[in-house]
Design a protein around this motif. Structure first.
Motif, short mmCIF file in Angstrom:
data_model
loop_
_atom_site.label_atom_id
_atom_site.label_comp_id
_atom_site.label_asym_id
_atom_site.label_seq_id
_atom_site.Cartn_x
_atom_site.Cartn_y
_atom_site.Cartn_z
N ALA A 294 0.84 -1.21 0.00
CA ALA A 294 0.00 0.00 0.00
C ALA A 294 0.88 1.26 0.00
O ALA A 294 0.63 2.21 -0.75
CB ALA A 294 -0.93 -0.01 1.21
N ALA A 295 1.92 1.25 0.85
CA ALA A 295 2.83 2.41 0.93
C ALA A 295 3.53 2.62 -0.41
O ALA A 295 3.78 3.76 -0.83
CB ALA A 295 3.85 2.20 2.03
N ARG A 296 3.83 1.52 -1.06
CA ARG A 296 4.53 1.58 -2.35
C ARG A 296 3.69 2.34 -3.38
O ARG A 296 4.19 3.17 -4.13
CB ARG A 296 4.72 0.15 -2.79
CG ARG A 296 5.62 -0.09 -3.92
CD ARG A 296 5.67 -1.59 -4.09
NE ARG A 296 6.77 -1.99 -4.89
CZ ARG A 296 7.05 -3.25 -5.19
NH1 ARG A 296 6.29 -4.22 -4.70
NH2 ARG A 296 8.06 -3.56 -5.93
N LEU A 297 2.40 2.08 -3.40
CA LEU A 297 1.52 2.77 -4.35
C LEU A 297 1.47 4.27 -4.05
O LEU A 297 1.48 5.10 -4.96
CB LEU A 297 0.10 2.18 -4.30
CG LEU A 297 -0.03 0.77 -4.88
CD1 LEU A 297 -1.47 0.29 -4.76
CD2 LEU A 297 0.41 0.73 -6.34
N ASN A 317 5.50 12.73 2.15
CA ASN A 317 5.59 12.57 3.61
C ASN A 317 4.72 11.42 4.11
O ASN A 317 5.12 10.65 4.98
CB ASN A 317 5.21 13.88 4.32
CG ASN A 317 6.37 14.86 4.30
OD1 ASN A 317 7.34 14.70 5.02
ND2 ASN A 317 6.29 15.85 3.44
N MET A 318 3.51 11.29 3.55
CA MET A 318 2.64 10.19 3.99
C MET A 318 3.23 8.84 3.59
O MET A 318 3.20 7.88 4.37
CB MET A 318 1.23 10.36 3.40
CG MET A 318 0.48 11.53 4.02
SD MET A 318 -1.28 11.56 3.64
CE MET A 318 -1.29 11.92 1.89
N ALA A 319 3.80 8.78 2.37
CA ALA A 319 4.42 7.52 1.94
C ALA A 319 5.59 7.17 2.85
O ALA A 319 5.80 6.00 3.20
CB ALA A 319 4.89 7.63 0.49
N LYS A 320 6.34 8.19 3.25
CA LYS A 320 7.51 7.94 4.11
C LYS A 320 7.06 7.35 5.45
O LYS A 320 7.61 6.35 5.92
CB LYS A 320 8.28 9.26 4.30
CG LYS A 320 9.30 9.30 5.40
CD LYS A 320 10.67 8.93 4.92
CE LYS A 320 11.79 9.00 5.94
NZ LYS A 320 11.55 8.95 7.33
N ALA A 322 4.26 5.78 6.13
CA ALA A 322 3.66 4.44 5.95
C ALA A 322 4.72 3.39 5.60
O ALA A 322 4.71 2.29 6.16
CB ALA A 322 2.60 4.52 4.86
N ALA A 323 5.63 3.74 4.70
CA ALA A 323 6.62 2.75 4.25
C ALA A 323 7.56 2.37 5.39
O ALA A 323 7.91 1.19 5.56
CB ALA A 323 7.43 3.32 3.08
N VAL A 324 7.96 3.36 6.19
CA VAL A 324 8.92 3.06 7.26
C VAL A 324 8.26 2.19 8.34
O VAL A 324 8.85 1.20 8.79
CB VAL A 324 9.47 4.36 7.88
CG1 VAL A 324 10.30 4.06 9.11
CG2 VAL A 324 10.28 5.13 6.86
N GLU A 325 7.03 2.51 8.71
CA GLU A 325 6.39 1.70 9.75
C GLU A 325 6.17 0.28 9.25
O GLU A 325 6.38 -0.69 9.98
CB GLU A 325 5.07 2.35 10.20
CG GLU A 325 5.27 3.67 10.94
CD GLU A 325 6.41 3.68 11.95
OE1 GLU A 325 6.40 2.85 12.89
OE2 GLU A 325 7.33 4.52 11.81
#
Ligand code: FAD
Length: 384
Positions: A294-297, A317-320, A322-325
């Motif tokens: 999901a973060a990838r998209l 910023n939102m992807a960062k 989400a992807a990190v968590e």
């Protein structure tokens, strides 16, 4: 996905096959720079992915860069699959491509395609996350600027031949607005006016991160990158892609760790069945995988917007976040899956754990990314 994008993934995958986790384990253990890997990236044209063809590059976009980073990272290289491309191609290549004048482009971009290394000197010991509080000062004298100050945590400064340096050209108290008065400079390295001292750190030991002391550095006026005093706005065009790069890295490390855990969980049998058949092992890995995808998209959307010249700070910023968590959850549960072996250097998960923990606090900290989302996406009052 178009033919060029498939070719990027294929080429990245071929490089990744030659640099397996054992290679990175050795480089990390011995604190040695991965010369062979860097040469392979340059040879395959990866340092020039986003550089226009007229300067010898591939003239592609941030989206293709993200595909390359994700593939290298997730297929074997861990953070290194993103790190080196970010230092040179994003910090150097992208900054110059976006804001350089013709002379600067002609001077640097062909060299970056051929592997000239770059670094970005933004962070300062007393400013930290608050970039507007930058103290390093560039004072105009005749045809040049004289620069004094100190930077910290500058990755690759020990080897780079080029640096994008962020300074104040107007002191904050004299600037019409706090966001005005910063300027960017292109600095050739090594330089006797710049002392570089590596900082001993927790992971990513195949690349050095350094304190940088600048004393009476003289830089010709023509080395200013972009407009004077507008550096804050200009550097955002580099910092958002940096965030996207590290989101690609976080997801990629997560995928790498999940693959290792799945392989192990299928064959490890301690109570008469493979441990992967237990929900306690299986579900956290499955959940992390879903969150990474999901973060990838969202990260693709950030890159797509950037490539179209649209605002992308919210998505980046939102992807960062989400992807990190998601990536941290993946590596944490991979470590649990491997039990004691997860803690053993030989199994690589502990190295990925050290790598992914960096991405929660750099390039932007989790808190500052959340502050951005709170203020600019949710419309809440500024929290600081
Ligand atoms: C290995 C490594 C490599 C790096 N490479 C580079 C590089 O190449 N170039 C470069 O310029 N920098 C680099 N950095 C620096 C990195 O970007 C910074 O460390 C990071 O931005 C945090 O800054 P700081 O360490 O000064 O933290 P501080 O700003 O001191 O913050 C400390 C903590 O307080 C929190 N905090 C601060 N203010 C607020 C607030 N208003 N609201 C909520 N929480 C807040 C932060 O989120 C953080 O958790 C690197 C760092 C590391 C560790």
């Amino acid at each position: 996905m178009n033919v060029e994008q498939k070719m990027i993934i294929q080429a990245a995958s071929e490089i990744a096959q030659d640099f397996d986790p054992e290679y990175w384990r050795e480089k990390d253990k011995k604190h040695t720079y991965p010369e062979e890997f860097w040469k392979a990236l340059v040879k395959a044209g990866f340092t020039g992915i986003i550089i226009p063809e007229v300067y010898g590059g591939g003239e592609m976009k941030m989206f293709e860069m993200i595909l390359a980073m994700e593939t290298l990272t997730s297929e074997s290289c861990g953070l290194a699959g993103t790190w080196f491309l970010c230092l040179t191609s994003i910090f150097g290549g992208l900054s110059i491509e976006k804001h350089g004048n013709e002379n600067q482009k002609e001077k640097y971009l062909p060299k970056i395609v051929k592997g000239m290394e770059f670094c970005l000197a933004l962070t300062e010991p007393d400013a930290g996350t608050n970039t507007l509080n930058t103290q390093t000062m560039a004072v105009e004298k005749g045809g040049e600027y004289v620069i004094n100050g100190q930077k910290t945590f500058i990755s690759g400064a020990d080897r780079a031949n080029g640096m994008v340096l962020i300074t104040r050209t107007t002191p904050i108290e004299k600037a019409p607005k706090r966001t005005l008065g910063l300027s960017l400079f292109l600095v050739d390295l090594p330089n006797p006016a710049i002392e570089v001292i590596p900082i001993e750190k927790h992971g990513i030991n195949y690349s050095k991160t350094c304190d940088v002391f600048i004393s009476d550095l003289r830089v010709p006026k023509e080395n200013m990158l972009g407009e004077k005093d507008k550096g804050w706005y200009l550097i955002l065009d580099t910092l958002n892609p940096e965030r996207m790069s590290f989101s690609a890295a976080a997801g990629g490390i997560g995928i790498l760790a999940i693959k290792k855990a799945v392989e192990y969980a299928k064959q490890r049998n301690v109570f008469g069945a493979p441990i992967g058949s237990y929900q306690a092992i299986q579900f956290p890995l499955a959940e992390a995988k879903a969150k990474i995808e999901a973060a990838r998209l969202l990260n693709y959307r950030a890159a797509w917007r950037y490539d179209k010249g649209q605002p992308c700070g919210a998505e980046a910023n939102m992807a960062k976040v989400a992807a990190v968590e998601a990536g941290i959850q993946a590596v944490y549960h991979a470590m649990q899956t491997l039990g004691g072996y997860g803690y053993a250097v030989e199994y690589d998960v502990e190295r990925w754990w050290r790598e992914i923990n960096l991405i929660r606090l750099a390039p932007v900290t989790r808190q500052m990314a959340l502050a951005f989302v709170g203020e600019h996406v949710l419309g809440l009052p500024k929290s600081y």
